[in-house]
Design a protein around this motif. Structure first.
Motif, PDB file in Angstrom:
ATOM      1  N   GLY A 121      -9.028  40.125  49.265  1.00  0.00           N
ATOM      2  CA  GLY A 121      -7.910  40.021  50.180  1.00  0.00           C
ATOM      3  C   GLY A 121      -8.039  40.992  51.332  1.00  0.00           C
ATOM      4  N   HIS A 122      -6.896  41.359  51.902  1.00  0.00           N
ATOM      5  CA  HIS A 122      -6.912  42.260  53.056  1.00  0.00           C
ATOM      6  C   HIS A 122      -7.561  43.595  52.697  1.00  0.00           C
ATOM      7  CE1 HIS A 122      -5.723  43.932  56.883  1.00  0.00           C
ATOM      8  NE2 HIS A 122      -5.087  44.922  56.279  1.00  0.00           N
ATOM      9  N   PHE A 123      -7.180  44.143  51.542  1.00  0.00           N
ATOM     10  CA  PHE A 123      -7.748  45.420  51.108  1.00  0.00           C
ATOM     11  C   PHE A 123      -8.977  45.147  50.246  1.00  0.00           C
ATOM     12  CE2 PHE A 123      -3.209  46.307  51.856  1.00  0.00           C
ATOM     13  CZ  PHE A 123      -3.349  47.230  52.883  1.00  0.00           C
ATOM     14  N   CYS A 140      -4.020  42.558  47.883  1.00  0.00           N
ATOM     15  CA  CYS A 140      -5.211  42.501  47.034  1.00  0.00           C
ATOM     16  C   CYS A 140      -5.221  41.199  46.237  1.00  0.00           C
ATOM     17  CB  CYS A 140      -5.237  43.682  46.057  1.00  0.00           C
ATOM     18  SG  CYS A 140      -5.184  45.308  46.834  1.00  0.00           S
ATOM     19  N   VAL A 141      -6.390  40.695  45.942  1.00  0.00           N
ATOM     20  CA  VAL A 141      -6.510  39.531  45.063  1.00  0.00           C
ATOM     21  C   VAL A 141      -6.370  39.967  43.619  1.00  0.00           C
ATOM     22  CG1 VAL A 141      -8.077  37.724  44.244  1.00  0.00           C
ATOM     23  CG2 VAL A 141      -7.886  38.202  46.692  1.00  0.00           C
ATOM     24  N   ALA A 142      -7.109  41.009  43.218  1.00  0.00           N
ATOM     25  CA  ALA A 142      -6.977  41.576  41.878  1.00  0.00           C
ATOM     26  C   ALA A 142      -5.809  42.553  41.897  1.00  0.00           C
ATOM     27  CB  ALA A 142      -8.273  42.286  41.485  1.00  0.00           C
ATOM     28  N   LYS A 143      -4.811  42.312  41.098  1.00  0.00           N
ATOM     29  CA  LYS A 143      -3.599  43.106  41.144  1.00  0.00           C
ATOM     30  C   LYS A 143      -3.838  44.543  40.670  1.00  0.00           C
ATOM     31  CE  LYS A 143      -2.194  40.679  43.328  1.00  0.00           C
ATOM     32  NZ  LYS A 143      -1.472  40.685  44.606  1.00  0.00           N
ATOM     33  N   LEU A 144      -3.136  45.466  41.291  1.00  0.00           N
ATOM     34  CA  LEU A 144      -3.244  46.875  40.941  1.00  0.00           C
ATOM     35  C   LEU A 144      -2.455  47.181  39.678  1.00  0.00           C
ATOM     36  CD1 LEU A 144      -2.679  48.481  44.470  1.00  0.00           C
ATOM     37  CD2 LEU A 144      -4.859  47.876  43.389  1.00  0.00           C
ATOM     38  N   SER A 145      -2.883  48.217  38.980  1.00  0.00           N
ATOM     39  CA  SER A 145      -2.139  48.677  37.805  1.00  0.00           C
ATOM     40  C   SER A 145      -0.929  49.485  38.264  1.00  0.00           C
ATOM     41  CB  SER A 145      -3.035  49.554  36.934  1.00  0.00           C
ATOM     42  OG  SER A 145      -3.298  50.795  37.587  1.00  0.00           O
TER      43      SER A 145
END
Length: 305
Positions: free
Chosen positions: A278-280, A183-188
């Motif tokens: 990104g990919h997801f 992911c570009v935006a990081k997960l919590s």
């Protein structure tokens, strides 16, 4: 006498703390296997089938379900066998690409779904496009994002080779962190834990470990012929076909061009590249994707009279 299939079933307690995922699971048992799926929205709404890939589960679509339901659609999101709340066979030899296609086609027929819009990504496309080409009468249109239908005749990206080797050999296989890395935006931390939830132990992760090795990467792959047959159907597919790939996926970037060139139904459609994803891309741009799908359905729906 055939020995019963040995399966694991993730305890429901593992799913107790899922952020932004209030959807009640539904279950369907076929030949001793329990399939889990989300089924939201009006039953008479135009149905949308969202197919997840590797190593995710239906939680991947939590940002897309609300927008599609708000647009009036029935939204169905199955967990592949070996993933999410679906049963997880414990024996390696049970799993194969062909078997996963059979399992999901069995589920599709048992659900008696028709008039579907397919949205598929990653392994959701390798399986979903085979479902579509096996039962084309059940699908009205398709949307492909960051996926494909490989036959093993084209070299695969180095990024995929590294991923396949990691899945096979790494003693550490942290599914939530793997999704985060795509992911570009990081997960919590809570979202990472939600992706880990279906896999509380090593034995639960068997399918996720095996999937990268099932992608056809050589001309002698056992699924080459089946995928070539599926391509033969796609090359005659004149129903609407849309591509929504993302700009920052090192594995599938550029793969949309083949479908745009070869699938008749892709001609003249509003294909788009999702920037900053990104990919997801369901994680990075979920609401935008839902809107694009809803618009596509509206624009390609033929109204009688």
């Amino acid at each position: 006498m055939t020995r019963p299939l040995q399966v694991l079933r993730t305890p429901e307690a593992c799913f107790a703390q899922l952020p932004d995922f209030p959807y009640e699971p539904h279950y369907l048992e076929i030949d001793g296997l329990r399939y889990a799926y989300i089924d939201e929205g009006p039953r008479d709404g135009a149905p949308v089938l969202l197919m997840h890939g590797e190593p995710t589960w239906s939680y991947l679509y939590r940002k897309m379900i609300p927008g599609l339901v708000a647009a009036g659609h029935r939204v169905i999101v199955p967990d592949l066998i070996g993933f999410g709340r679906s049963d997880k066979p414990t024996e390696r030899q049970v799993y194969s690409y062909a078997q996963h296609v059979r399992w999901m086609c069995d589920w599709l027929l048992a659900m008696d779904l028709r008039g579907l819009t397919l949205f598929c990504q990653d392994w959701g496309s390798l399986i979903g496009l085979r479902m579509l080409t096996t039962h084309p009468d059940r699908f009205a249109r398709a949307v492909l994002a960051n996926g494909g239908l490989p036959t093993g005749t084209v070299p695969v990206p180095r990024a995929f080779k590294l991923w396949r080797a990691f899945a096979r050999w790494s003693p550490w296989f942290p599914i939530g962190r793997i999704v985060d890395s795509g992911c570009v935006a990081k997960l919590s931390p809570a979202e990472i834990a939600a992706y880990d939830a279906p896999f509380p132990g090593r034995r639960y992760r068997l399918a996720a470990r095996l999937f990268p090795g099932f992608v056809p990467t050589t001309p002698n792959d056992p699924e080459r012929a089946a995928n070539e047959q599926a391509w033969a159907v796609l090359k005659r597919w004149d129903k609407p076909f849309l591509t929504l790939f993302s700009s920052r996926d090192p594995i599938t970037r550029g793969g949309e061009k083949l479908f745009q060139r070869l699938v008749p139904g892709a001609q003249g459609q509003p294909h788009a590249i999702t920037r900053g994803a990104g990919h997801f891309l369901q994680e990075d741009k979920g609401p935008e994707l839902a809107q694009a799908i809803a618009d596509f359905i509206r624009q390609t729906t033929v109204v009688d009279g």
